[in-house]
Design a protein around this motif. Structure first.
Motif, PDB file in Angstrom:
ATOM      1  N   PHE A 146       0.819  -1.208   0.000  1.00 48.91           N
ATOM      2  CA  PHE A 146       0.000   0.000   0.000  1.00 48.91           C
ATOM      3  C   PHE A 146       0.855   1.261   0.000  1.00 48.91           C
ATOM      4  CE2 PHE A 146      -2.455   3.385   2.063  1.00 48.91           C
ATOM      5  CZ  PHE A 146      -3.589   3.377   1.253  1.00 48.91           C
ATOM      6  N   CYS A 147       2.065   1.188   0.599  1.00 45.74           N
ATOM      7  CA  CYS A 147       2.921   2.370   0.684  1.00 45.74           C
ATOM      8  C   CYS A 147       3.777   2.566  -0.558  1.00 45.74           C
ATOM      9  CB  CYS A 147       3.819   2.285   1.926  1.00 45.74           C
ATOM     10  SG  CYS A 147       2.913   2.510   3.474  1.00 45.74           S
ATOM     11  N   PHE A 165      -4.243  11.428   0.478  1.00 45.08           N
ATOM     12  CA  PHE A 165      -3.246  10.385   0.236  1.00 45.08           C
ATOM     13  C   PHE A 165      -1.931  10.990  -0.255  1.00 45.08           C
ATOM     14  CE2 PHE A 165      -6.746   7.091  -0.239  1.00 45.08           C
ATOM     15  CZ  PHE A 165      -6.342   6.355   0.859  1.00 45.08           C
ATOM     16  N   GLU A 166      -2.018  11.950  -1.158  1.00 46.70           N
ATOM     17  CA  GLU A 166      -0.807  12.583  -1.681  1.00 46.70           C
ATOM     18  C   GLU A 166      -0.017  13.252  -0.561  1.00 46.70           C
ATOM     19  OE1 GLU A 166      -2.087  15.265  -4.670  1.00 46.70           O
ATOM     20  OE2 GLU A 166      -2.193  13.753  -6.261  1.00 46.70           O
ATOM     21  N   ASN A 167      -0.721  13.974   0.310  1.00 51.48           N
ATOM     22  CA  ASN A 167      -0.042  14.661   1.414  1.00 51.48           C
ATOM     23  C   ASN A 167       0.589  13.668   2.382  1.00 51.48           C
ATOM     24  OD1 ASN A 167      -0.740  17.174   0.424  1.00 51.48           O
ATOM     25  ND2 ASN A 167      -2.639  17.285   1.594  1.00 51.48           N
ATOM     26  N   LEU A 168      -0.124  12.562   2.641  1.00 54.64           N
ATOM     27  CA  LEU A 168       0.415  11.555   3.552  1.00 54.64           C
ATOM     28  C   LEU A 168       1.626  10.854   2.955  1.00 54.64           C
ATOM     29  CD1 LEU A 168      -2.873   9.939   4.915  1.00 54.64           C
ATOM     30  CD2 LEU A 168      -1.197  11.202   6.248  1.00 54.64           C
ATOM     31  N   GLN A 169       1.634  10.690   1.638  1.00 55.64           N
ATOM     32  CA  GLN A 169       2.701   9.910   1.016  1.00 55.64           C
ATOM     33  C   GLN A 169       3.939  10.745   0.699  1.00 55.64           C
ATOM     34  OE1 GLN A 169       2.297   7.726  -2.934  1.00 55.64           O
ATOM     35  NE2 GLN A 169       1.936   6.064  -1.499  1.00 55.64           N
ATOM     36  N   LYS A 170       3.814  12.075   0.747  1.00 52.07           N
ATOM     37  CA  LYS A 170       4.962  12.916   0.396  1.00 52.07           C
ATOM     38  C   LYS A 170       6.204  12.601   1.226  1.00 52.07           C
ATOM     39  CE  LYS A 170       2.670  16.930  -1.661  1.00 52.07           C
ATOM     40  NZ  LYS A 170       2.267  18.349  -1.455  1.00 52.07           N
ATOM     41  N   PRO A 171       6.107  12.585   2.584  1.00 62.75           N
ATOM     42  CA  PRO A 171       7.325  12.273   3.355  1.00 62.75           C
ATOM     43  C   PRO A 171       7.833  10.869   3.083  1.00 62.75           C
ATOM     44  CG  PRO A 171       5.382  12.368   4.786  1.00 62.75           C
ATOM     45  CD  PRO A 171       4.968  12.917   3.466  1.00 62.75           C
ATOM     46  N   LEU A 211       7.564   9.253   0.219  1.00 62.74           N
ATOM     47  CA  LEU A 211       8.219   9.261  -1.087  1.00 62.74           C
ATOM     48  C   LEU A 211       9.614   9.869  -0.994  1.00 62.74           C
ATOM     49  CD1 LEU A 211       5.301  10.275  -3.491  1.00 62.74           C
ATOM     50  CD2 LEU A 211       6.305   8.018  -3.153  1.00 62.74           C
ATOM     51  N   LYS A 212       9.760  10.907  -0.140  1.00 64.09           N
ATOM     52  CA  LYS A 212      11.088  11.487   0.050  1.00 64.09           C
ATOM     53  C   LYS A 212      12.035  10.456   0.653  1.00 64.09           C
ATOM     54  CE  LYS A 212       9.606  16.307   0.614  1.00 64.09           C
ATOM     55  NZ  LYS A 212       9.539  17.462   1.552  1.00 64.09           N
ATOM     56  N   LEU A 213      11.532   9.749   1.672  1.00 65.74           N
ATOM     57  CA  LEU A 213      12.355   8.715   2.297  1.00 65.74           C
ATOM     58  C   LEU A 213      12.668   7.607   1.308  1.00 65.74           C
ATOM     59  CD1 LEU A 213      13.684   7.477   4.789  1.00 65.74           C
ATOM     60  CD2 LEU A 213      11.482   6.507   5.415  1.00 65.74           C
ATOM     61  N   LEU A 214      11.666   7.205   0.528  1.00 66.05           N
ATOM     62  CA  LEU A 214      11.874   6.151  -0.464  1.00 66.05           C
ATOM     63  C   LEU A 214      12.905   6.580  -1.495  1.00 66.05           C
ATOM     64  CD1 LEU A 214      10.971   3.372  -1.521  1.00 66.05           C
ATOM     65  CD2 LEU A 214       9.227   4.548  -2.869  1.00 66.05           C
ATOM     66  N   SER A 215      12.846   7.854  -1.884  1.00 63.88           N
ATOM     67  CA  SER A 215      13.826   8.363  -2.840  1.00 63.88           C
ATOM     68  C   SER A 215      15.234   8.285  -2.267  1.00 63.88           C
ATOM     69  CB  SER A 215      13.482   9.808  -3.212  1.00 63.88           C
ATOM     70  OG  SER A 215      14.464  10.352  -4.064  1.00 63.88           O
ATOM     71  N   ARG A 216      15.357   8.633  -0.973  1.00 65.07           N
ATOM     72  CA  ARG A 216      16.670   8.553  -0.336  1.00 65.07           C
ATOM     73  C   ARG A 216      17.144   7.107  -0.246  1.00 65.07           C
ATOM     74  NH1 ARG A 216      15.608  11.789   5.055  1.00 65.07           N
ATOM     75  NH2 ARG A 216      17.588  10.819   5.624  1.00 65.07           N
ATOM     76  N   ILE A 217      16.200   6.198   0.047  1.00 64.31           N
ATOM     77  CA  ILE A 217      16.562   4.780   0.119  1.00 64.31           C
ATOM     78  C   ILE A 217      17.020   4.278  -1.246  1.00 64.31           C
ATOM     79  CG2 ILE A 217      15.619   2.458   0.450  1.00 64.31           C
ATOM     80  CD1 ILE A 217      13.828   3.643   2.638  1.00 64.31           C
ATOM     81  N   ASN A 218      16.271   4.656  -2.283  1.00 63.54           N
ATOM     82  CA  ASN A 218      16.637   4.224  -3.634  1.00 63.54           C
ATOM     83  C   ASN A 218      17.985   4.804  -4.047  1.00 63.54           C
ATOM     84  OD1 ASN A 218      14.320   2.695  -3.980  1.00 63.54           O
ATOM     85  ND2 ASN A 218      13.151   4.390  -4.844  1.00 63.54           N
ATOM     86  N   ASP A 219      18.217   6.072  -3.659  1.00 66.08           N
ATOM     87  CA  ASP A 219      19.519   6.677  -3.957  1.00 66.08           C
ATOM     88  C   ASP A 219      20.635   5.919  -3.247  1.00 66.08           C
ATOM     89  OD1 ASP A 219      18.287   8.561  -5.501  1.00 66.08           O
ATOM     90  OD2 ASP A 219      18.341  10.151  -3.982  1.00 66.08           O
ATOM     91  N   ALA A 220      20.358   5.555  -1.975  1.00 68.31           N
ATOM     92  CA  ALA A 220      21.367   4.806  -1.214  1.00 68.31           C
ATOM     93  C   ALA A 220      21.613   3.436  -1.846  1.00 68.31           C
ATOM     94  CB  ALA A 220      20.919   4.650   0.238  1.00 68.31           C
ATOM     95  N   LYS A 221      20.524   2.787  -2.279  1.00 63.41           N
ATOM     96  CA  LYS A 221      20.673   1.492  -2.947  1.00 63.41           C
ATOM     97  C   LYS A 221      21.502   1.629  -4.218  1.00 63.41           C
ATOM     98  CE  LYS A 221      16.370  -0.749  -1.441  1.00 63.41           C
ATOM     99  NZ  LYS A 221      15.057  -1.256  -1.912  1.00 63.41           N
ATOM    100  N   GLU A 222      21.159   2.645  -5.005  1.00 59.03           N
ATOM    101  CA  GLU A 222      21.878   2.845  -6.261  1.00 59.03           C
ATOM    102  C   GLU A 222      23.345   3.141  -5.996  1.00 59.03           C
ATOM    103  OE1 GLU A 222      22.981   3.006 -10.051  1.00 59.03           O
ATOM    104  OE2 GLU A 222      21.053   2.285  -9.275  1.00 59.03           O
ATOM    105  N   SER A 223      23.590   3.974  -4.958  1.00 59.32           N
ATOM    106  CA  SER A 223      24.976   4.281  -4.606  1.00 59.32           C
ATOM    107  C   SER A 223      25.720   3.022  -4.177  1.00 59.32           C
ATOM    108  CB  SER A 223      25.001   5.318  -3.478  1.00 59.32           C
ATOM    109  OG  SER A 223      26.318   5.550  -3.040  1.00 59.32           O
TER     110      SER A 223
END
Length: 598
Positions: A34-35, A153-159, A161-173
């Motif tokens: 769901f997240c 939903f968009e407002n709840l998911q914004k933080p 998505l930011k965290l997910l983006s950081r996780i994905n960046d860390a994974k890619e790195s």
């Protein structure tokens, strides 16, 4: 025969997972969490489906009502037509009356169906129209409720998505560094197998492998100022080393290492120098006995932007004071944990016994006798005499602990220090209270004097209590400050490093599992924490307040399952949720228990 028949029956039974709407219906979001980004579209789609289902339902029963109306009209037309036919026929007497009565009796059925139409319209169609209007009101273009849901939903998911983006960046790195490591290892194998490869090429290949292995394998927040003894032929050789990021590194052999408590020694093969390191409580001491190599210049590099990981540096500055033989500087960096609170600035002071010459570099460019340099590729080079002992001093705050992994030390290390080194234990507690003074709250697991919200409980309470109850605290304790900090952490939601919502915990007298999955561990930890707070209150002469916390310390009993003889989570309705089997106890990521609690 029985087994074969049973097998045929079971083959016809589909599992629950195979009969859910996500499988039967077309659903592009099926089998996703769901997240996941935009996964809430599935819920919005179901809202839209609800709106369409209302229309479908209304349409179906309107059609049914129309069928009834058409039937009524057909009966009435049939009755009228046949009454005329009979009246104009040659029939007479009782036979004619009987026919007409039969026709009129059929017409009476139309009135029954008229009642059905009215009930369908009033009890079904009108009710569904009202329901649709109430729950699926439309603006000019959109269904208002769905747009509200989408915005929420968009407002709840914004933080997230930011965290997910950081996780994905860390994974890619991470994966990029692993790819670089693999390429470096392959290159090293090729060079090692090449009989014509020079020792310098082999050394560089090994250094590259070591560098990428460290980058891809460790979690780093400190270790940012690099100090490297080297030997160079000339300025061009030095320029080449500096221009190539960390080109001054050296290989070493494990057998050259000597490791003792408070002392480390290693021989750097590339630069022919022995490194000896030790420390006092406030400074680090380095000594570099160089081998006397013909026509080599002995130098020490201070890389003010030597940050691990390599991309951790955000800003760096270095300054040289030739009158004092002293180098000062700072580096602002963001590591794996420290980036969560915006990064950390490390300051350093390095003093030399003596030097012959000095300079700085920026972006690989040497500047002899210059005294300042800025940027994340800068540093200082100092020329020294061979075999001259060099001592480098790195200043730290005197007995102030900015990093306290309280979860890991409150049970064993701190009690040991209280008994055997009470001065250091007092410094730890004063450091905790400095964090309270500067940040407003008791910390859980501070890093770089900042809050991390890492681990559970509020075990600074226990460290404070342990020192006070053993009468090992010094005269500089501010009991008023301590008592207020304890009251806040136990009863209010802190902005940083808070317990689970204290008012809710006090209401239920345990942490409900449906509100926090760490329920059992939190309840047990808070019981222990509150008992130690009670001890401090008692020591301060606040007997009634101490009793309140002693009473709270018994709330651990509320999660004890008497049959299984184990502490289990309890939800807000009072149900105990113990592991269902012995296998379930072994699940490492079962958050009901944190690192063996309960």
């Amino acid at each position: 025969m029985y087994i074969n028949a049973l097998a045929k029956i079971m083959a016809c039974v589909r599992s629950q997972a195979q009969t859910t709407p996500e499988v039967i219906l077309s659903n592009p979001w099926h089998d996703r969490g769901f997240c996941d980004p935009d996964q809430y579209q599935a819920a919005l789609g179901r809202c839209q489906n609800g709106y369409e289902s209302c229309d479908l339902f209304i349409k179906a029963f309107e059609q049914r009502a129309n069928i009834e109306r058409e039937y009524i009209m057909a009966i009435q037309n049939w009755s009228k037509m046949w009454q005329n036919e009979i009246n104009e026929s040659q029939e007479f007497g009782t036979n004619k009356k009987t026919w007409l009565a039969a026709i009129r009796a059929g017409e009476q059925a139309a009135y029954t169906h008229t009642d059905i139409v009215e009930r369908i319209q009033h009890d079904v169609i009108d009710q569904m129209v009202a329901f649709k209007k109430q729950n699926y009101a439309k603006s000019i273009i959109h269904i208002r409720k769905i747009k509200e849901f989408e915005k929420d939903f968009e407002n709840l998911q914004k933080p997230w998505l930011k965290l997910l983006s950081r996780i994905n960046d860390a994974k890619e790195s991470y994966h990029e560094k692993r790819r670089k490591l693999k390429r470096a290892e392959q290159a090293k194998k090729i060079i090692d197998s090449n009989t014509g490869a020079s020792e310098e090429e082999k050394t560089e290949a090994q250094i590259s492998v070591n560098a990428y292995a460290r980058e891809s394998a460790t979690l780093r927040n400190y270790g940012n100022v690099g100090v490297f003894p080297i030997q160079v032929d000339n300025d061009d050789n030095l320029q080449h080393m500096i221009a190539k990021r960390h080109g001054y590194r050296s290989t070493f052999k494990n057998e050259s290492e000597r490791i003792e408590p408070g002392f480390y020694q290693v021989y750097l093969d590339t630069h022919k120098v022995k490194v000896e390191l030790t420390a006092t409580e406030q400074i680090g001491v380095h000594r570099y006995p160089f081998d006397n190599v013909h026509e080599k210049h002995c130098m020490i590099l201070i890389d003010s932007s030597y940050a691990l990981p390599l991309d951790g540096c955000r800003q760096s500055h270095v300054n040289v004071d030739p009158n004092k033989n002293e180098i000062t500087g700072s580096i602002f960096f963001k590591g794996f944990l420290s980036r969560a609170f915006g990064g950390v600035t490390t300051y350093f002071v390095i003093t030399f016994t003596n030097w012959i010459d000095f300079g700085v570099w920026t972006q690989g460019r040497l500047m002899n006798r210059q005294t300042t340099a800025d940027g994340c590729s800068s540093g200082v080079y100092v020329m020294v005499l061979a075999n001259q002992q060099q001592r480098l001093f790195s200043e730290y705050m005197d007995h102030i602990y900015t990093d306290l992994f309280i979860w890991d030390i409150f049970r064993t290390q701190v009690p040991f220090l209280i008994l055997h080194d009470s001065k250091r234990a007092n410094d730890i507690v004063h450091s905790i209270m400095l964090i309270v003074e500067q940040g407003g709250y008791l910390p859980k697991w501070p890093l770089a004097n900042r809050y991390t919200n890492c681990m559970i409980g509020s075990h600074a309470d226990i460290i404070l209590s342990n020192l006070i109850m053993k009468h090992k605290h010094d005269l500089y304790f501010n009991m008023t400050q301590i008592l207020e900090a304890l009251r806040i952490v136990a009863n209010k939601v802190q902005k940083h490093d808070s317990r689970f919502d204290p008012p809710t915990y006090i209401k239920y007298q345990y942490v409900p599992f449906d509100m926090d999955e760490y329920s059992a561990s939190l309840t047990l930890n808070y019981a222990y924490d509150d008992w130690t707070i009670g001890n401090i209150m008692y020591a301060a002469g606040l007997i009634d307040e101490a009793q309140e916390y002693y009473n709270r310390s018994q709330w651990f009993e509320n999660i004890f399952e008497n049959t299984k003889k184990i502490f289990c989570p309890r939800n807000s309705t009072g149900n105990i949720l113990c592991p269902s089997s012995e296998i379930e106890y072994l699940i490492p990521f079962d958050y009901r228990y944190t690192e063996g609690d309960a």
